[in-house]
Write a protein that holds these residues in place. Structure first.
Motif, short mmCIF file in Angstrom:
data_model
loop_
_atom_site.label_atom_id
_atom_site.label_comp_id
_atom_site.label_asym_id
_atom_site.label_seq_id
_atom_site.Cartn_x
_atom_site.Cartn_y
_atom_site.Cartn_z
N ILE A 204 0.96 -1.00 -0.01
CA ILE A 204 -0.14 0.03 0.05
C ILE A 204 0.94 1.37 -0.05
O ILE A 204 1.62 1.04 0.89
N VAL A 205 0.67 2.32 -0.81
CA VAL A 205 1.47 3.46 -1.11
C VAL A 205 0.58 4.50 -0.74
O VAL A 205 -0.45 4.71 -1.21
N ASP A 206 1.02 5.45 0.26
CA ASP A 206 0.15 6.66 0.58
C ASP A 206 0.77 7.83 -0.18
O ASP A 206 1.88 8.07 -0.52
N HIS A 207 -0.31 8.53 -1.13
CA HIS A 207 -0.11 9.62 -1.93
C HIS A 207 -0.30 11.02 -1.39
O HIS A 207 -0.24 11.87 -2.01
N TYR A 212 -4.67 6.51 -1.28
CA TYR A 212 -3.86 5.63 -1.34
C TYR A 212 -3.94 4.47 -2.75
O TYR A 212 -4.93 4.36 -3.08
N SER A 213 -2.83 4.03 -3.11
CA SER A 213 -2.96 2.89 -4.22
C SER A 213 -2.50 1.66 -3.46
O SER A 213 -1.72 1.51 -2.59
N SER A 252 -6.11 -1.34 -6.43
CA SER A 252 -7.19 -0.57 -5.86
C SER A 252 -6.84 0.71 -5.50
O SER A 252 -5.63 1.03 -5.07
N PHE A 253 -7.88 1.74 -5.23
CA PHE A 253 -7.62 3.14 -4.72
C PHE A 253 -8.53 3.23 -3.59
O PHE A 253 -9.75 2.89 -3.99
N LYS A 254 -7.94 3.89 -2.43
CA LYS A 254 -8.90 4.14 -1.58
C LYS A 254 -8.67 5.84 -1.33
O LYS A 254 -7.25 6.31 -1.02
N VAL A 255 -9.75 6.46 -1.04
CA VAL A 255 -9.80 7.94 -1.06
C VAL A 255 -10.46 8.17 0.44
O VAL A 255 -11.88 8.05 0.29
N HIS A 256 -9.94 8.87 1.47
CA HIS A 256 -10.73 9.19 2.73
C HIS A 256 -11.28 7.65 3.22
O HIS A 256 -12.54 7.90 3.55
N GLY A 257 -10.59 6.41 3.02
CA GLY A 257 -11.36 5.32 3.65
C GLY A 257 -12.48 4.66 2.36
O GLY A 257 -13.14 3.68 3.01
N VAL A 258 -12.59 5.34 1.51
CA VAL A 258 -13.61 4.70 0.41
C VAL A 258 -12.90 4.38 -0.98
O VAL A 258 -12.07 4.61 -1.53
#
Ligand SMILES: [Zn+2]
Length: 275
Positions: A204-207, A212-213, A252-258
């Motif tokens: 998991i990578v924090d942008h 996150y990707s 997958s992408f997570k944006v503010h936990g979504v």
């Protein structure tokens, strides 16, 4: 009357609605504004900060959950305590497919207590990461794909496992033999490198700013937690670990936990930045 409807009514009758915006579930909306101090968007329970993204404008990345209720939702733009604008998002259903899958029975039979403990800890640990908003923005460049192969399963496909458990595909799959090179999609910081039950080998990578990707079902890692990576850098090798029917890369992408569509996110973002 339900609470959401009440909030929406307040939105309409106590404020002039400045803008109505159509969005689809499982996507993000990139809201631009001129530079403001302590700028943020409040929507539902979320408070989403504006990111400085060029010399004159700022950007708020607003996610709409795949399972979010369809219809209108109210959002307010603030600078500090000052309310600047009221927006109404009209969430429509995206055009997602349905597919039937057969999965090895060891993953479908009722999991043991020990396994449930493991998977719920892995889930909780992952969401602790996804819900963390790092106040550093790594997103200064366009996104690049993690590999150049064809996609084999799109984000949002409704999945029916062995005719029983229904869920949706929270990422996009790329065709990949075991051992294929996986590149990071943009600059960021590695926050998880682990072998997990469902996701298998995971990075998991924090942008920054809640984006996150995630790269799953990997067979090998080229990075460690804490590494700062640059777009296109090799971070892992694809594989078939975890709950899979064959080798591939799940992005997958997570944006503010979504969970949101990675390809939609990258495409829209790439239209906003120059480099
Ligand atoms: Zn997948």
């Amino acid at each position: 009357m339900n609470k959401l409807l009440l909030i929406l009514l307040f939105c309409y009758y106590l404020n002039a609605v400045d803008k109505k915006i159509n969005v689809e579930n499982g996507t993000v909306y990139f809201l631009k504004t001129e530079k403001i101090v302590d700028g943020r968007v409040e929507i539902g329970k979320k408070s989403i900060a504006f990111i400085p993204y060029n010399d004159s404008e700022m950007l708020a990345i607003i996610p709409f959950d795949y399972k979010s209720s369809l219809g209108e939702v109210c959002a307010k733009v603030f600078s500090g305590a000052k309310e600047l604008e009221t927006l109404v998002f009209n969430v429509k259903k995206g055009k997602y497919k349905e597919e039937n899958l057969t999965v090895s029975s060891k993953h479908v039979t009722l999991p043991s207590k020990e396994l449930r403990k493991r998977t719920s800890k892995e889930y909780a640990d992952a969401y602790k990461i996804y819900n963390k908003v790092t106040k550093k923005n790594y997103l200064k460049k366009k996104f690049a794909l993690p590999m150049s192969t064809k996609t084999t399963s799109e984000y949002g496909n409704a999945r029916v496992f062995n005719g029983k458990i229904a869920r949706y595909h929270s990422g996009v799959d790329f065709r990949a033999k075991v051992g294929s090179i996986v590149k990071v999609v943009n600059d960021g910081k590695v926050v998880l490198v682990d072998n997990r039950y469902y996701a298998g080998g995971s990075v998991i990578v924090d942008h920054g700013y809640g984006v996150y990707s995630c790269y799953f079902h990997l067979s090998g890692f080229d990075v460690s937690v804490g590494d700062v990576v640059r777009r296109g850098e090799i971070i892992a090798r694809s594989g078939k670990s975890g709950r899979v029917t064959g080798p591939h890369l799940h992005l997958s992408f997570k944006v503010h936990g979504v969970s949101v569509s990675p390809l939609h996110f990258m495409d829209k973002f790439n239209n906003l930045v120059l480099n």
